[in-house]
Scaffold this motif. Structure first.
Motif, PDB file in Angstrom:
ATOM      1  N   ILE A  33       0.840  -1.205   0.000  1.00 49.62           N
ATOM      2  CA  ILE A  33       0.000   0.000   0.000  1.00 49.62           C
ATOM      3  C   ILE A  33       0.869   1.247   0.000  1.00 49.62           C
ATOM      4  CG2 ILE A  33      -1.618   1.343   1.418  1.00 49.62           C
ATOM      5  CD1 ILE A  33      -2.854  -1.422   2.234  1.00 49.62           C
ATOM      6  N   ASP A  34       1.925   1.241   0.798  1.00 55.05           N
ATOM      7  CA  ASP A  34       2.844   2.379   0.840  1.00 55.05           C
ATOM      8  C   ASP A  34       3.470   2.636  -0.525  1.00 55.05           C
ATOM      9  OD1 ASP A  34       2.275   2.664   3.540  1.00 55.05           O
ATOM     10  OD2 ASP A  34       4.156   1.734   4.219  1.00 55.05           O
ATOM     11  N   CYS A  35       3.822   1.579  -1.243  1.00 57.14           N
ATOM     12  CA  CYS A  35       4.392   1.735  -2.585  1.00 57.14           C
ATOM     13  C   CYS A  35       3.377   2.379  -3.533  1.00 57.14           C
ATOM     14  CB  CYS A  35       4.844   0.381  -3.133  1.00 57.14           C
ATOM     15  SG  CYS A  35       6.308  -0.287  -2.315  1.00 57.14           S
ATOM     16  N   LEU A  36       2.133   1.933  -3.449  1.00 55.63           N
ATOM     17  CA  LEU A  36       1.091   2.514  -4.298  1.00 55.63           C
ATOM     18  C   LEU A  36       0.828   3.966  -3.932  1.00 55.63           C
ATOM     19  CD1 LEU A  36      -1.399  -0.476  -4.469  1.00 55.63           C
ATOM     20  CD2 LEU A  36       0.151   0.315  -6.279  1.00 55.63           C
ATOM     21  N   ASP A  37       0.809   4.273  -2.640  1.00 61.10           N
ATOM     22  CA  ASP A  37       0.619   5.658  -2.207  1.00 61.10           C
ATOM     23  C   ASP A  37       1.748   6.549  -2.716  1.00 61.10           C
ATOM     24  OD1 ASP A  37      -1.776   5.229  -0.909  1.00 61.10           O
ATOM     25  OD2 ASP A  37      -0.871   5.014   1.077  1.00 61.10           O
ATOM     26  N   TYR A  38       2.966   6.051  -2.690  1.00 62.59           N
ATOM     27  CA  TYR A  38       4.109   6.817  -3.189  1.00 62.59           C
ATOM     28  C   TYR A  38       3.950   7.089  -4.681  1.00 62.59           C
ATOM     29  CZ  TYR A  38       8.820   8.072  -4.617  1.00 62.59           C
ATOM     30  OH  TYR A  38       9.894   8.715  -5.164  1.00 62.59           O
ATOM     31  N   LEU A  39       3.545   6.073  -5.433  1.00 62.96           N
ATOM     32  CA  LEU A  39       3.359   6.237  -6.874  1.00 62.96           C
ATOM     33  C   LEU A  39       2.251   7.254  -7.166  1.00 62.96           C
ATOM     34  CD1 LEU A  39       4.292   5.367  -9.658  1.00 62.96           C
ATOM     35  CD2 LEU A  39       2.713   3.441  -9.519  1.00 62.96           C
ATOM     36  N   ILE A  40       1.159   7.187  -6.424  1.00 64.97           N
ATOM     37  CA  ILE A  40       0.076   8.171  -6.570  1.00 64.97           C
ATOM     38  C   ILE A  40       0.603   9.573  -6.298  1.00 64.97           C
ATOM     39  CG2 ILE A  40      -2.086   8.987  -5.529  1.00 64.97           C
ATOM     40  CD1 ILE A  40      -2.782   5.955  -5.114  1.00 64.97           C
ATOM     41  N   TYR A  41       1.364   9.713  -5.223  1.00 66.29           N
ATOM     42  CA  TYR A  41       1.947  11.013  -4.867  1.00 66.29           C
ATOM     43  C   TYR A  41       2.837  11.532  -5.990  1.00 66.29           C
ATOM     44  CZ  TYR A  41       5.289  14.213  -2.714  1.00 66.29           C
ATOM     45  OH  TYR A  41       6.106  15.285  -2.452  1.00 66.29           O
ATOM     46  N   MET A  42       3.697  10.668  -6.516  1.00 65.79           N
ATOM     47  CA  MET A  42       4.637  11.096  -7.563  1.00 65.79           C
ATOM     48  C   MET A  42       3.897  11.473  -8.856  1.00 65.79           C
ATOM     49  SD  MET A  42       7.531  11.249  -6.129  1.00 65.79           S
ATOM     50  CE  MET A  42       8.604  11.517  -7.538  1.00 65.79           C
ATOM     51  N   ILE A  43       2.860  10.740  -9.199  1.00 68.43           N
ATOM     52  CA  ILE A  43       2.090  11.044 -10.412  1.00 68.43           C
ATOM     53  C   ILE A  43       1.383  12.388 -10.245  1.00 68.43           C
ATOM     54  CG2 ILE A  43       0.071  10.346 -11.764  1.00 68.43           C
ATOM     55  CD1 ILE A  43       1.055   7.418 -11.351  1.00 68.43           C
ATOM     56  N   LYS A  44       0.811  12.633  -9.067  1.00 73.53           N
ATOM     57  CA  LYS A  44       0.164  13.924  -8.822  1.00 73.53           C
ATOM     58  C   LYS A  44       1.191  15.055  -8.882  1.00 73.53           C
ATOM     59  CE  LYS A  44      -3.779  12.496  -6.017  1.00 73.53           C
ATOM     60  NZ  LYS A  44      -4.395  12.553  -4.679  1.00 73.53           N
ATOM     61  N   LYS A  45       2.349  14.840  -8.300  1.00 74.39           N
ATOM     62  CA  LYS A  45       3.413  15.842  -8.296  1.00 74.39           C
ATOM     63  C   LYS A  45       3.876  16.127  -9.725  1.00 74.39           C
ATOM     64  CE  LYS A  45       7.893  16.762  -6.199  1.00 74.39           C
ATOM     65  NZ  LYS A  45       8.964  16.223  -5.358  1.00 74.39           N
ATOM     66  N   GLU A  46       4.037  15.072 -10.517  1.00 74.29           N
ATOM     67  CA  GLU A  46       4.438  15.203 -11.913  1.00 74.29           C
ATOM     68  C   GLU A  46       3.389  15.995 -12.694  1.00 74.29           C
ATOM     69  OE1 GLU A  46       6.048  11.910 -14.932  1.00 74.29           O
ATOM     70  OE2 GLU A  46       3.925  11.697 -14.471  1.00 74.29           O
ATOM     71  N   SER A  47       2.139  15.682 -12.432  1.00 78.61           N
ATOM     72  CA  SER A  47       1.042  16.351 -13.109  1.00 78.61           C
ATOM     73  C   SER A  47       1.024  17.850 -12.751  1.00 78.61           C
ATOM     74  CB  SER A  47      -0.277  15.707 -12.720  1.00 78.61           C
ATOM     75  OG  SER A  47      -1.355  16.413 -13.273  1.00 78.61           O
ATOM     76  N   ASP A  48       1.241  18.167 -11.483  1.00 77.92           N
ATOM     77  CA  ASP A  48       1.275  19.559 -11.036  1.00 77.92           C
ATOM     78  C   ASP A  48       2.425  20.324 -11.684  1.00 77.92           C
ATOM     79  OD1 ASP A  48      -0.917  19.067  -9.455  1.00 77.92           O
ATOM     80  OD2 ASP A  48       0.226  18.894  -7.593  1.00 77.92           O
ATOM     81  N   CYS A  49       3.566  19.679 -11.816  1.00 79.24           N
ATOM     82  CA  CYS A  49       4.740  20.319 -12.406  1.00 79.24           C
ATOM     83  C   CYS A  49       4.548  20.576 -13.905  1.00 79.24           C
ATOM     84  CB  CYS A  49       5.998  19.484 -12.205  1.00 79.24           C
ATOM     85  SG  CYS A  49       6.577  19.490 -10.499  1.00 79.24           S
ATOM     86  N   ASN A  50       3.802  19.718 -14.553  1.00 79.05           N
ATOM     87  CA  ASN A  50       3.586  19.841 -15.995  1.00 79.05           C
ATOM     88  C   ASN A  50       2.354  20.675 -16.303  1.00 79.05           C
ATOM     89  OD1 ASN A  50       5.845  18.277 -16.569  1.00 79.05           O
ATOM     90  ND2 ASN A  50       4.667  16.376 -16.603  1.00 79.05           N
ATOM     91  N   GLY A  51       1.676  21.145 -15.299  1.00 77.67           N
ATOM     92  CA  GLY A  51       0.494  21.980 -15.487  1.00 77.67           C
ATOM     93  C   GLY A  51      -0.692  21.233 -16.043  1.00 77.67           C
ATOM     94  N   LYS A  52      -0.765  19.937 -15.764  1.00 75.29           N
ATOM     95  CA  LYS A  52      -1.873  19.125 -16.297  1.00 75.29           C
ATOM     96  C   LYS A  52      -2.958  18.963 -15.288  1.00 75.29           C
ATOM     97  CE  LYS A  52       1.041  16.633 -19.483  1.00 75.29           C
ATOM     98  NZ  LYS A  52       1.616  15.384 -19.849  1.00 75.29           N
TER      99      LYS A  52
END
Length: 81
Positions: A62-81
């Motif tokens: 679960i922690d691994c999945l939460d980390y991946l969700i966090y990173m995808i959201k962070k990536e999306s925020d950085c790319n303005g998506k």
């Protein structure tokens, strides 16, 4: 003196409810018939440890999945998506 309220059926149902397979249930019932209370408790504690290991592994997953969700959201925020 205490009345034995733990019928074979109640014990087997409790072990099933705890996730024990038929082999483990048979092993415990054999232990119950042939060995001391301490050995019965040790058997149950071993079953509990196995479940805790599975729980900890699931938490790690679960922690691994939460980390991946966090990173995808962070990536999306950085790319303005």
């Amino acid at each position: 003196f205490m009345i034995n309220q733990l019928s074979k059926e109640n014990i087997e149902q409790n072990l099933r409810d705890a996730g024990c397979d038929i082999h483990s249930i048979e092993e415990f019932m054999n232990c119950r018939e042939n060995y001391s209370v301490q050995k019965q408790i040790l058997f149950l504690k071993c079953q509990k440890c196995g479940l805790l290991e599975k729980l900890h592994e699931a938490q790690k997953n679960i922690d691994c999945l939460d980390y991946l969700i966090y990173m995808i959201k962070k990536e999306s925020d950085c790319n303005g998506k």
